[in-house]
Scaffold this motif. Structure first.
Motif, PDB file in Angstrom:
ATOM      1  N   ILE A 120       0.836  -1.204   0.000  1.00 18.64           N
ATOM      2  CA  ILE A 120       0.000   0.000   0.000  1.00 18.64           C
ATOM      3  C   ILE A 120       0.869   1.251   0.000  1.00 18.64           C
ATOM      4  O   ILE A 120       0.613   2.196  -0.748  1.00 18.64           O
TER       5      ILE A 120
ATOM      6  N   CYS B 128      -7.763  -5.123  -2.265  1.00 17.05           N
ATOM      7  CA  CYS B 128      -6.983  -4.335  -3.221  1.00 17.05           C
ATOM      8  C   CYS B 128      -7.637  -4.466  -4.588  1.00 17.05           C
ATOM      9  O   CYS B 128      -7.784  -5.583  -5.108  1.00 17.05           O
TER      10      CYS B 128
ATOM     11  N   TYR C 161      -7.591   0.626  -2.051  1.00 14.02           N
ATOM     12  CA  TYR C 161      -7.642  -0.291  -0.924  1.00 14.02           C
ATOM     13  C   TYR C 161      -8.780   0.108   0.019  1.00 14.02           C
ATOM     14  O   TYR C 161      -9.046   1.290   0.222  1.00 14.02           O
TER      15      TYR C 161
END
Length: 318
Positions: free
Chosen positions: A5, A127, A136
């Protein structure tokens, strides 16, 4: 939060710089936030983009990423290891209400298209890779709960909708939107019917006038009808053939066969009379951005008159 992320929200280079900085020193994690390399900041564990740092960099900076990586690499406590993995929670009604009507309308338009999408679930976080962007989410009640870059924000609601489709989760549209679509569909069918009646009347007038008395200007109105009829998915093959044949006949380009003309005229009338109402897809009448391609005037028998415009949206629909 995880390194993937952080990389998608920042860059691989930013993560590498943060790791090199961690080789020299470690951040101090305090009650109010963190201190690292003389900078102070606050780390938002649920949404890294909401984190803040005194260094003044926009978005994620080396200090925020370093603090996040430092915490990620700390060994989990026995209590944390015993906890069940977090589950995805979607509060769809609250999400759509938070997004507002403009963005919900955009989502409805986006939902009419096919999308190449890759959806993964890891450690309770979804995701969604879409249009080269990563989004996300885990527990979603508002748009702020969908983690993505500013460029990807236009796909935030779509990412949730696509996840719901994949998981067969019921996605209920607001009633106000369904009412709008019903009205747009009704207006679209009214426009289609009006265009069909106008074309039928024109062909009938040509028949009454007689082919021998037709002049080049007589074909102008028929030609103006071709584009809007095509956009409304009205039968057009016979009508185009009729227009081409009449044009050659009137201009004296060799077509003198009256039977051929009458046959084309009959096929056009039969195609229009036999056409059935068609359900139009939502938002073909109301895209967010349009390009004007042309317009044609009209006037009804009762004296009402106006102009019908032909528009194209950014997806190429008319």
């Amino acid at each position: 939060m995880n390194e993937t992320i952080l990389t998608s929200l920042g860059s691989a280079g930013l993560v590498r710089r943060a790791r090199k900085a961690l080789e020299k020193s470690q951040p101090q994690m305090l009650d109010y936030g963190f201190e690292f390399e003389g900078q102070k900041g606050q780390l938002d564990w649920d949404n890294p983009l909401a984190s803040r740092c005194d260094c003044g960099a926009s978005g994620l900076c080396k200090h925020i990423v370093a603090a996040a990586l430092y915490l990620l690499e700390q060994p989990a406590s026995p209590e944390t290891r015993a906890e069940e993995p977090p589950r995805v929670e979607l509060h769809l009604a609250e999400l759509l209400n938070d997004a507002g009507k403009t963005q919900v309308r955009r989502l409805y338009q986006q939902s009419q298209r096919r999308w190449a999408v890759d959806i993964k679930l890891a450690q309770g976080t979804v995701c969604v890779e879409l249009q080269g962007q990563q989004l996300y989410f885990r527990c979603v009640q508002g748009l702020q709960d969908i983690i993505c870059t500013e460029e990807a924000q236009r796909y935030a609601l779509l990412a949730v909708w696509l996840y719901c489709q994949e998981q067969a989760i019921a996605f209920e549209w607001p009633q106000w939107l369904l009412d709008e679509q019903a009205q747009l569909q009704y207006l679209g069918q009214q426009s289609r019917d009006q265009l069909k009646r106008r074309c039928l009347k024109l062909l009938e007038q040509m028949t009454e006038l007689g082919i021998e008395r037709l002049r080049p200007w007589s074909l102008v109105e028929l030609e103006l009808l071709l584009v809007p009829m095509d956009r409304q998915n009205l039968p057009l093959t016979a009508l185009k053939q009729l227009h081409g044949t009449l044009e050659k006949y009137v201009s004296g380009q060799g077509v003198r066969d009256r039977k051929l003309l009458l046959s084309c005229l009959a096929r056009s009338l039969a195609a229009l009379e036999g056409s059935q109402p068609q359900t139009q897809r939502p938002y073909q009448q109301a895209p967010e951005q349009v390009l004007g391609l042309g317009a044609f005037p009209w006037q009804s028998e009762g004296g009402a008159h106006g102009v019908t415009q032909v528009l194209q949206d950014e997806q190429g629909r008319f």
